[in-house]
Write an enzyme that holds these catalytic residues in place. Structure first.
Site, short mmCIF file in Angstrom:
data_model
loop_
_atom_site.label_atom_id
_atom_site.label_comp_id
_atom_site.label_asym_id
_atom_site.label_seq_id
_atom_site.Cartn_x
_atom_site.Cartn_y
_atom_site.Cartn_z
N LYS A 9 -14.04 0.76 -23.12
CA LYS A 9 -15.10 0.09 -22.38
C LYS A 9 -14.77 -1.40 -22.15
CE LYS A 9 -18.72 3.30 -23.96
NZ LYS A 9 -20.09 3.42 -24.53
N TYR A 49 -23.21 8.30 -16.15
CA TYR A 49 -24.27 8.26 -17.18
C TYR A 49 -25.61 8.79 -16.67
CZ TYR A 49 -21.48 5.79 -20.71
OH TYR A 49 -20.56 5.46 -21.67
N PHE A 57 -32.43 1.89 -21.78
CA PHE A 57 -31.22 1.06 -21.73
C PHE A 57 -30.31 1.39 -20.56
CE2 PHE A 57 -30.43 4.63 -24.69
CZ PHE A 57 -29.32 5.21 -24.08
N THR A 91 -22.42 6.08 -32.71
CA THR A 91 -22.75 5.26 -31.54
C THR A 91 -23.05 3.82 -31.94
OG1 THR A 91 -23.75 7.25 -30.59
CG2 THR A 91 -24.26 5.15 -29.52
N ASN A 112 -19.97 -0.74 -27.41
CA ASN A 112 -19.39 -0.01 -28.54
C ASN A 112 -17.99 0.54 -28.30
OD1 ASN A 112 -20.17 2.02 -26.87
ND2 ASN A 112 -21.57 3.02 -28.29
N HIS A 115 -15.96 5.49 -25.17
CA HIS A 115 -16.71 6.69 -24.86
C HIS A 115 -15.84 7.89 -25.16
CE1 HIS A 115 -18.75 9.92 -22.69
NE2 HIS A 115 -17.55 10.23 -22.23
N GLU A 126 -16.14 15.41 -16.79
CA GLU A 126 -15.84 13.98 -16.81
C GLU A 126 -14.39 13.70 -16.40
OE1 GLU A 126 -17.03 12.78 -20.77
OE2 GLU A 126 -19.16 13.02 -20.30
P1 GTP Z 1 -20.70 7.71 -25.35
O1 GTP Z 1 -19.43 8.29 -25.88
O2 GTP Z 1 -20.50 6.36 -24.67
O3 GTP Z 1 -21.48 8.68 -24.50
O4 GTP Z 1 -21.55 7.37 -26.66
P2 GTP Z 1 -22.39 8.34 -27.57
O5 GTP Z 1 -22.25 9.77 -27.09
O6 GTP Z 1 -22.05 8.03 -28.98
O7 GTP Z 1 -23.88 7.85 -27.29
P3 GTP Z 1 -24.94 8.32 -26.16
O8 GTP Z 1 -24.32 9.33 -25.24
O9 GTP Z 1 -26.19 8.67 -26.86
O10 GTP Z 1 -25.18 6.97 -25.38
C1 GTP Z 1 -24.28 6.59 -24.34
C2 GTP Z 1 -24.04 5.11 -24.40
O11 GTP Z 1 -25.23 4.42 -24.08
C3 GTP Z 1 -23.64 4.56 -25.77
O12 GTP Z 1 -22.29 4.70 -26.06
C4 GTP Z 1 -24.02 3.11 -25.63
O13 GTP Z 1 -23.02 2.39 -24.90
C5 GTP Z 1 -25.27 3.19 -24.77
N1 GTP Z 1 -26.46 3.14 -25.61
C6 GTP Z 1 -26.96 4.12 -26.42
N2 GTP Z 1 -28.06 3.70 -27.05
C7 GTP Z 1 -28.26 2.43 -26.65
C8 GTP Z 1 -29.25 1.44 -26.94
O14 GTP Z 1 -30.17 1.66 -27.73
N3 GTP Z 1 -29.12 0.23 -26.29
C9 GTP Z 1 -28.10 -0.02 -25.42
N4 GTP Z 1 -28.02 -1.22 -24.81
N5 GTP Z 1 -27.16 0.88 -25.12
C10 GTP Z 1 -27.24 2.07 -25.72
MG MG Z 2 -22.53 10.40 -25.09
#
Ligand code: GTP
Ligand code: MG
Length: 138
Positions: A9, A49, A57, A91, A112, A115, A126
């Protein structure tokens, strides 16, 4: 062998950490069989997304993912989807296990570092969004 889709990222490219993250990926036994550095368009980020579009968010997430270059990758290995999720860590970096990418490098739950696909079916979808077969060499 299974494939998964990965993104380094904008917080990773901004801090010049792409090599350090790739070293963790390769040390875990995952092979980087496709890799390209791009600037994501708003349309690409919104499509990628889309599953989160009702989340509070979502706007912040799209802003972040388009705020700088990203590195899109295809990773290959045994149980690549689950293995990469394990290597990435939770996450929220505050909850990520020792040694994981997010524990070592991530700045916040939003920024973070990486992905990784959450299922083999989503990995196929994807990968197809960013790669053609000609861009992948196993
Ligand atoms: P990805 O591999 O990026 O999909 O991460 P993940 O599968 O561990 O998490 P998820 O799919 O639930 O969320 C996708 C992305 O949204 C996360 O990786 C974060 O970058 C973002 N995200 C999730 N929760 C939050 C939040 O509470 N605040 C913000 N700003 N971003 C969030
Ligand atoms: Mg995810």
């Amino acid at each position: 062998l299974e494939r998964t889709f990965s993104i380094l990222k904008p917080d990773a490219t901004r801090r010049n950490l792409t090599g350090a993250v790739n070293a963790v990926i390769e040390a875990a036994g995952l092979r980087i069989v496709g890799q390209r550095r791009i600037r994501m368009t708003r349309e690409q980020a919104e499509t990628f997304y889309a599953v989160h579009k009702e989340r509070p968010f979502f706007g912040e997430l799209v802003e972040f993912m388009t705020s700088g270059p990203v590195v899109v990758q295809v990773l290959e290995g045994e149980n690549a989807v689950a293995k990469y999720r394990e290597v990435m860590g939770a996450t929220n970096p505050a909850q990520a296990a020792e040694g994981t990418i997010r524990k070592q490098f991530a700045e916040s739950v939003g920024e973070n570092t990486v992905h990784g696909s959450d299922s083999a079916d989503n990995a196929k979808i994807e990968i197809a969004q960013f790669f053609t077969d000609a861009d992948i060499a196993a």
